[in-house]
Design a protein around this motif. Structure first.
Motif, PDB file in Angstrom:
ATOM      1  N   ASP A  80       0.800  -1.164   0.392  1.00 30.07           N
ATOM      2  CA  ASP A  80       0.536  -0.003  -0.253  1.00 30.07           C
ATOM      3  C   ASP A  80       1.099   1.560   0.126  1.00 30.07           C
ATOM      4  OD1 ASP A  80      -2.318   1.561  -0.302  1.00 30.07           O
ATOM      5  OD2 ASP A  80      -2.801  -0.117   1.442  1.00 30.07           O
ATOM      6  N   ASN A 137       1.126   4.230  -3.368  1.00 33.08           N
ATOM      7  CA  ASN A 137       1.393   6.023  -2.662  1.00 33.08           C
ATOM      8  C   ASN A 137       2.566   6.526  -3.730  1.00 33.08           C
ATOM      9  OD1 ASN A 137      -0.985   6.035  -1.118  1.00 33.08           O
ATOM     10  ND2 ASN A 137       0.302   6.244   1.009  1.00 33.08           N
ATOM     11  N   GLY A 158      -4.110   4.535  -5.976  1.00 35.25           N
ATOM     12  CA  GLY A 158      -5.006   5.316  -4.358  1.00 35.25           C
ATOM     13  C   GLY A 158      -6.268   5.559  -4.830  1.00 35.25           C
ATOM     14  N   GLY A 166      -5.427   4.401   2.842  1.00 35.77           N
ATOM     15  CA  GLY A 166      -4.094   3.988   2.701  1.00 35.77           C
ATOM     16  C   GLY A 166      -2.917   3.786   3.760  1.00 35.77           C
ATOM     17  N   LYS A 185      -6.544  -4.285  -0.581  1.00 35.80           N
ATOM     18  CA  LYS A 185      -6.620  -4.161  -2.183  1.00 35.80           C
ATOM     19  C   LYS A 185      -6.260  -5.304  -2.347  1.00 35.80           C
ATOM     20  CE  LYS A 185      -5.061   0.556  -2.809  1.00 35.80           C
ATOM     21  NZ  LYS A 185      -4.249   1.254  -2.549  1.00 35.80           N
TER      22      LYS A 185
HETATM   23 MG   LIG Z   1      -2.751   5.172  -0.546  1.00 38.51          MG
END
Ligand SMILES: [Mg+2]
Ligand SMILES: Nc1ncnc2c1ncn2[C@@H]1O[C@H](COP(=O)(O)OP(=O)(O)O)[C@@H](O)[C@H]1O
Length: 500
Positions: free
Chosen positions: A41, A45, A100, A105, A337
């Protein structure tokens, strides 16, 4: 019976009270995360921020694992954006290719693993900024002094292309072992880094292969130094060498409204011990649908979304589905995710999908089952071999075991061992003790500078095992075996001499 229609009262409304969320709600975030999914995660980003390089660093101090960094060379955050970033559920405008989604997250990934999250960053032409959140600190962030942020950004990160733009730091990592026993810490690091490399290699395999991102892992011993980084290599779940059925992979298509939905149907040639086949759960359960969004893998099989049932016979079947924006409403992604839930119309679409040549999903599943039967038969027809024993690593032994049927399990295994020889012969077959002896005088040359160990020179040993295994079987050596041994001895001894 006569029905009475009763009025159902709507709930009346009085005055209002304010119910601010309890900060402890944060503690429930990301409960399904594992260290490697949480890190994925954070890598998302970095990718959204346009990073080309990401470094994941474990920090050890006095034997104890103390913290973790995720560092990237993306666009960084300005003082204005960092506060939205540190807000739980703080959403921004998302671009068409962004990974995202929920604005959750960063916190859920971090607080699933650590009690303290610090984000330090510098965007182009902006001042360096830092914020620290504590899991038990409520909805307040501490401002990190810019001098410290500068120092952290300028540490010697192993980022090849440019300096660090964003540094995410975890302190009080709850998922780290509490021990400072060096052996156990070392074991934890090796094990965990392997899991992380496998998972990130799988999730980002397309981006890694396309060189859009590179990810490395290292370990820093505070006050001592940093060990050389290890790269994350792509793990492609469709990385077989040749297809298991001719004509495959096949692209099936169905239309939902005006949205085309494509299924790329692959068939592996047989079970394999390769990382690409085994993935995380050993391969057999990795059949099914592989959902990608913006080239990031969201789900690595394990499910057929109602089109079929996971079964042993379908274990060679894997299907790619790329979720684009038009298709997105048909899917629900869990916040970690790692799983995709599909709407009922998706199952109907898969059932209706056809290829240009008329191939249907059902045809495909049948072809995958047939391929499995063929590969099973091939394996069954193989000659039984005496299993390898000492001298081979456990992984190598299991790789051999998954390819060949063994003679009786109680049979003495074939060991390959180095020993001092009187002669310059390269090897010696000891049928009684089931040992293949190798002449130690060639060992150094064959190791080519590496250190020797019980399981050294795996390629050499495996080749010799494949070559000589039959000689270890049977009551007596036949004339053909004797002649073969002489032949191999002459040639291999000459080859070994030229290694020196
Ligand atoms: Mg994120
Ligand atoms: N490595 C990073 N580089 C630049 N910006 C970042 C980084 N990590 C997080 N951000 C900012 O923080 C925001 C919140 O991140 P996150 O909580 O993961 O939610 P989401 O990714 O769903 O937006 C991102 O939208 C982005 O603006």
């Amino acid at each position: 019976m006569k029905r009475m229609v009763q009025a159902w009262d709507a709930v009346p409304r009085g005055e209002r009270v304010e119910l601010p969320p309890d900060p402890r709600a944060l503690q429930g975030l990301g409960r399904n995360h594992l260290l490697h999914t949480a890190l994925a995660d954070l890598v998302d980003n970095a990718i959204d921020a346009g990073a080309t390089d990401v470094l994941i660093r474990f920090v050890r101090q006095g034997g104890l694992l103390r913290g973790l960094y995720v560092v990237d060379n993306g666009c960084g955050m300005s003082p204005a954006t960092i506060d939205t970033a540190m807000t739980v559920g703080g959403r921004r405008e998302y671009g068409a290719t962004d990974l995202g989604h929920f604005g959750l997250g960063l916190q859920s990934a971090s607080f699933s693993q650590a009690r303290v999250l610090t984000v330090m960053s510098r965007a182009d032409g902006e001042a360096a900024v830092g914020r620290r959140l504590r899991l038990d600190g409520g909805f307040h962030a501490d401002v990190v002094p810019s001098l410290f942020v500068d120092k952290e950004l300028r540490r010697a990160w192993n980022l090849p292309t440019s300096g660090a733009r964003t540094v995410v730091r975890w302190d009080e990592v709850t998922r780290f072992p509490a021990t400072d026993d060096p052996e156990r810490v070392e074991e934890f690091i090796t094990d965990t880094q392997q899991k992380i490399r496998n998972h990130l290699g799988l999730v980002f395999h397309r981006l890694l292969t396309a060189h859009r991102i590179s990810i490395a892992l290292d370990v820093e011993d505070v006050g001592i130094g940093v060990a050389p980084p290890m790269d994350v290599h792509p793990v492609n779940p469709f990385g077989y060498r040749s297809t298991g059925a001719s004509g495959y992979p096949v692209g099936l298509e169905a239309v939902h409204g005006s949205t085309p939905v494509r299924f790329h149907c692959h068939i592996w040639p047989g079970r394999s011990t390769s990382e690409s086949f085994r993935l995380t759960h050993g391969g057999e359960r990795q059949q099914g649908l592989y959902f990608y969004r913006h080239d990031r893998l969201l789900q690595a099989g394990g499910d057929w979304a109602g089109v079929a049932t996971v079964s042993r016979r379908l274990q060679l079947a894997r299907v790619v589905v790329d979720i684009d924006d038009a298709m997105a409403p048909m899917f629900l992604m869990n916040p970690e995710k790692s799983m995709v839930t599909v709407s009922p119309e998706f199952t109907a679409l898969a059932e209706a999908a056809v290829a240009g040549d008329g191939t249907t999903f059902e045809d495909y599943l049948k072809a995958a089952e047939d391929a499995f039967h063929r590969s099973n038969k091939r394996e069954r027809k193989r000659r039984k071999m005496v299993p390898p024993g000492r001298g081979f690593s456990p992984e190598l032994r299991s790789a051999i075991a998954s390819e060949v049927p063994f003679t009786h399990p109680n049979d003495q295994k074939i060991e390959v061992r180095w020993a001092r020889f009187e002669s310059d012969a390269f090897f010696e077959v000891d049928r009684d003790r089931r040992v293949l002896w190798l002449n130690k005088s060639y060992r150094k040359a064959l190791l080519g500078g590496r250190r020797g160990s019980v399981n050294d020179t795996p390629v050499l040993k495996t080749l010799l095992y494949l070559l000589t295994e039959e000689v270890f079987q049977g009551e007596r050596l036949g004339p053909k075996d004797k002649d073969n041994l002489e032949l191999w001895q002459e040639i291999l001894t000459a080859a070994a001499r030229s290694e020196r």
